[in-house]
Design a protein around this motif. Structure first.
Motif, PDB file in Angstrom:
ATOM      1  N   SER A 170       0.839  -1.200   0.000  1.00  0.00           N
ATOM      2  CA  SER A 170       0.000   0.000   0.000  1.00  0.00           C
ATOM      3  C   SER A 170       0.876   1.253   0.000  1.00  0.00           C
ATOM      4  O   SER A 170       1.925   1.316   0.661  1.00  0.00           O
ATOM      5  N   ALA A 171       0.437   2.250  -0.719  1.00  0.00           N
ATOM      6  CA  ALA A 171       1.224   3.485  -0.841  1.00  0.00           C
ATOM      7  C   ALA A 171       1.309   4.234   0.487  1.00  0.00           C
ATOM      8  O   ALA A 171       2.271   4.985   0.735  1.00  0.00           O
TER       9      ALA A 171
ATOM     10  N   VAL B 180       1.504   5.035   7.805  1.00  0.00           N
ATOM     11  CA  VAL B 180       0.665   4.466   8.860  1.00  0.00           C
ATOM     12  C   VAL B 180       1.532   3.795   9.909  1.00  0.00           C
ATOM     13  O   VAL B 180       1.316   3.938  11.127  1.00  0.00           O
ATOM     14  N   VAL B 181       2.548   3.059   9.470  1.00  0.00           N
ATOM     15  CA  VAL B 181       3.434   2.364  10.413  1.00  0.00           C
ATOM     16  C   VAL B 181       4.177   3.385  11.285  1.00  0.00           C
ATOM     17  O   VAL B 181       4.333   3.195  12.505  1.00  0.00           O
ATOM     18  N   ALA B 182       4.601   4.482  10.693  1.00  0.00           N
ATOM     19  CA  ALA B 182       5.326   5.502  11.464  1.00  0.00           C
ATOM     20  C   ALA B 182       4.429   6.128  12.528  1.00  0.00           C
ATOM     21  O   ALA B 182       4.861   6.342  13.690  1.00  0.00           O
TER      22      ALA B 182
ATOM     23  N   ARG C 252      -3.116  -5.262  10.250  1.00  0.00           N
ATOM     24  CA  ARG C 252      -3.663  -6.400   9.504  1.00  0.00           C
ATOM     25  C   ARG C 252      -4.305  -5.989   8.192  1.00  0.00           C
ATOM     26  O   ARG C 252      -4.327  -6.751   7.215  1.00  0.00           O
ATOM     27  N   GLU C 253      -4.841  -4.768   8.127  1.00  0.00           N
ATOM     28  CA  GLU C 253      -5.562  -4.365   6.916  1.00  0.00           C
ATOM     29  C   GLU C 253      -5.574  -2.846   6.795  1.00  0.00           C
ATOM     30  O   GLU C 253      -5.626  -2.132   7.788  1.00  0.00           O
ATOM     31  N   LEU C 254      -5.528  -2.373   5.556  1.00  0.00           N
ATOM     32  CA  LEU C 254      -5.704  -0.941   5.247  1.00  0.00           C
ATOM     33  C   LEU C 254      -6.873  -0.821   4.276  1.00  0.00           C
ATOM     34  O   LEU C 254      -6.892  -1.491   3.247  1.00  0.00           O
ATOM     35  N   ALA C 255      -7.806   0.048   4.597  1.00  0.00           N
ATOM     36  CA  ALA C 255      -8.988   0.207   3.747  1.00  0.00           C
ATOM     37  C   ALA C 255      -9.580   1.604   3.976  1.00  0.00           C
ATOM     38  O   ALA C 255      -9.118   2.373   4.825  1.00  0.00           O
ATOM     39  N   ILE C 256     -10.627   1.931   3.217  1.00  0.00           N
ATOM     40  CA  ILE C 256     -11.339   3.200   3.368  1.00  0.00           C
ATOM     41  C   ILE C 256     -12.566   2.943   4.229  1.00  0.00           C
ATOM     42  O   ILE C 256     -13.391   2.059   3.936  1.00  0.00           O
TER      43      ILE C 256
END
Length: 292
Positions: free
Chosen positions: A175-176, A181-183, A230-234
């Protein structure tokens, strides 16, 4: 005058009185001798023996001996009866020295019916087929070690994405926005574990963060670990949402339902504030717990 002997079938030569092979007296000689006798001699011979009886006996014995010795073998192998011999000569037929009936001119001593079979020098055998060994199949050695490509796939996370505090599921790695997000999540969980309110404020929007007093009271004994994006979404409100699993340990007074170890699954929402991406206020219904 008979041409052949009635006992052994030997051809008669000239006016011979006895057969040269078996010593049998020819019939015409007997008839001539009897016709030459006077009536008185014939009557005398029939009444008494006389001197002629001894002569006749000697001749008979000689005939028997000669016939047994000389003609016995011929009579056993190929006897010719008197019924087989006629008074006239048989054209092209004669007896050889062994007593067999043969055809052809004198000197031809072949025995019909007893010729030895002729054989070829070596018996002929059918040559057995020669079998050629089947060729051994040649196999090309296969490469057992697959070639690794440096390109990333959805099942392979970048080596520098994630850290000792936050890990990333393979589905999130490409994911771009995964790195940003991790930071943010790393700063958030580190601030709680270190009780660092200043760092805590830097990663949350104004409407999402607690006051310092609330922060110090709510997280005074809390320690977070095993954080997994676990997941990235809108999300339903259009914001970027990360589904995060983690484990918290705390005093019973600070844990949900008095738990000292809790497994969390929460939805963290992200939005921009002052042109920077931060953690915003979560929507209700995006948090669940399970005692561990």
């Amino acid at each position: 005058m008979p041409t052949f002997c009635t006992e052994c079938g030997t051809r008669r030569e000239g006016d011979q009185s006895f057969c040269t092979n078996c010593a049998t007296r020819y019939d015409d000689v007997v008839r001539r001798d009897r016709s030459a006798e006077t009536p008185d001699e014939a009557a005398e011979e029939s009444v008494g023996h006389g001197a002629g009886w001894y002569v006749g006996l000697s001749v008979a014995l000689a005939v028997v001996l000669i016939g047994a010795v000389v003609g016995g073998g011929a009579l056993l192998r190929n006897r010719v009866s008197s019924a087989d011999v006629t008074d006239g000569p048989i054209s092209g037929v004669r007896l050889n020295s062994d007593g067999f009936i043969v055809t052809g001119e004198p000197g031809d001593e072949s025995t019909p019916g007893l010729e030895e079979p002729s054989y070829s020098e070596e018996p002929s055998y059918t040559e057995e087929p020669q079998y050629m060994p089947e060729p051994t199949p040649t196999y090309t050695e296969e490469t057992l070690t697959p070639t690794l490509t440096p390109t990333l796939t959805p099942t392979m996370a970048p080596p520098d994405l994630g850290n000792a505090t936050v890990s990333v599921a393979p589905e999130v790695a490409n994911s771009a926005t995964a790195r940003a997000v991790v930071a943010l999540l790393t700063g958030y969980f580190t601030a709680i574990n270190e009780r660092d309110y200043a760092k805590y404020r830097q990663v949350l929007t104004r409407g999402a963060r607690q006051t310092q007093a609330e922060f110090e009271k709510g997280y005074r004994t809390t320690n977070n670990s095993q954080v997994l994006v676990r997941e990235l979404a809108i999300g339903e409100d259009g914001r970027l949402m990360a589904t995060v699993d983690f484990v918290s340990t705390q005093d019973a007074a600070d844990g949900p339902d008095g738990q000292t170890c809790t497994r969390w699954t929460v939805g963290k929402f992200f939005e921009k504030e002052s042109s920077k991406l931060r953690i915003g206020k979560a929507l209700k219904g995006h948090s669940s717990t399970l005692a561990c």
